[in-house]
Design a protein around this motif. Structure first.
Motif: not given
Length: 286
Positions: A5, A8, A118, A266-267, A269-271, A273-274
């Motif tokens: 994570i 990236k 999410n 931009h990244d 929310k994904e991070l 969530t992880d």
């Protein structure tokens, strides 16, 4: 998985924009303060208030931040009715607070509550630099401390988005006391096994940077964010040395081990969530 994570790296395509000479209604178009390109405000909003040409991150309001991250229909606000008084009888302080309430649509410089990202439930606080420059007074500290306590009681992770000019001068030592109050709440939260993620946005300075903003299990920041305690000029005058050009930027702090990651909006929310998924019971298995 954590190593993956935080290692990236992504590249972002730029969108060229030609400067328009046509007369347009005021506020319809904006010029980026970094690259000087001109584009439509709607284009900026769709891009999460990130310049589509140079990736400059504009400030977000608390509502914009919440809308960009929290799943629709899951937001539950806490302590929205708390408002500041004027304990030191500082001239025109209450008038200025009222003007900021009208301008921003919020009662104080932080919005707290819970919702899902999410599908993963989390408590959170979002500071808003559009309200008194995000300065931390008694109510800001109280709302954050209460939110952390609720997260502890409900066994929820807590995410705090910081944006502040520091302690609120109109409340004197009472504002400085909020550094201790929030730090004690976080210590109790940590001892109970709670997960705290801090996301420092531009700017995060003064008493906020010296207290809860720096106490996360994960300390993240947005690109280019100003993060520090004392001002650059004061430090240079004190140590009588010229500081590096990138001093007190998120990238400088990352390079010197004071941040875990600088995260493009931009990244984010994904991070998040992880990270939330990893810390769920049996998490990180999906």
């Amino acid at each position: 998985m954590l190593k993956d994570i935080f290692s990236k790296k992504k590249k972002y395509a730029t969108i060229p924009n030609e400067e328009s000479k046509q007369e347009v209604p005021e506020g319809l178009m904006l010029k980026c303060p970094e690259c000087k390109k001109i584009y439509y405000r709607k284009e900026l909003d769709k891009n999460l208030k990130v310049c589509p040409n140079c990736d400059h991150h504009y400030r977000m309001t608390a509502k914009e931040r919440i809308d960009s991250l929290i799943d629709a229909g899951t937001f539950e606000e806490w302590d929205s009715g708390l408002v500041s008084e004027n304990p030191l009888e500082f001239p025109e302080y209450l008038d200025k607070l009222e003007k900021d309430r009208e301008k921003t649509g919020i009662n104080e410089a932080v919005v707290t509550g819970k919702g899902t990202i999410n599908g993963l439930t989390t408590a959170f606080g979002v500071m808003d630099a559009h309200f008194r420059m995000g300065s931390m007074g008694s109510v800001v500290g109280e709302k954050i401390a209460r939110a952390i306590e609720r997260a502890r009681e409900q066994k929820l992770p807590f995410i705090i988005f910081t944006a502040s000019g520091g302690a609120r001068m109109q409340e004197g030592v009472l504002s400085l006391m909020q550094m201790t109050k929030t730090s004690v709440a976080i210590e109790r939260f940590h001892r109970s096994g709670g997960l705290l993620i801090t996301v420092m946005t531009h700017p995060t300075t003064g008493g906020v940077s010296a207290s809860f903003a720096s106490l996360g299990d994960y300390n993240l920041a947005e690109p280019g964010a100003l993060i520090g305690f004392a001002g650059r000029r004061i430090i240079e005058q004190t140590i009588r040395e010229k500081l590096p050009d990138d001093f007190q930027t998120a990238e400088f702090l990352l390079k010197h081990g004071q941040l875990d990651k600088v995260v493009h909006r931009h990244d984010l929310k994904e991070l998040l969530t992880d990270l939330l998924d990893i810390h769920q019971p049996g998490g990180g298995q999906s």
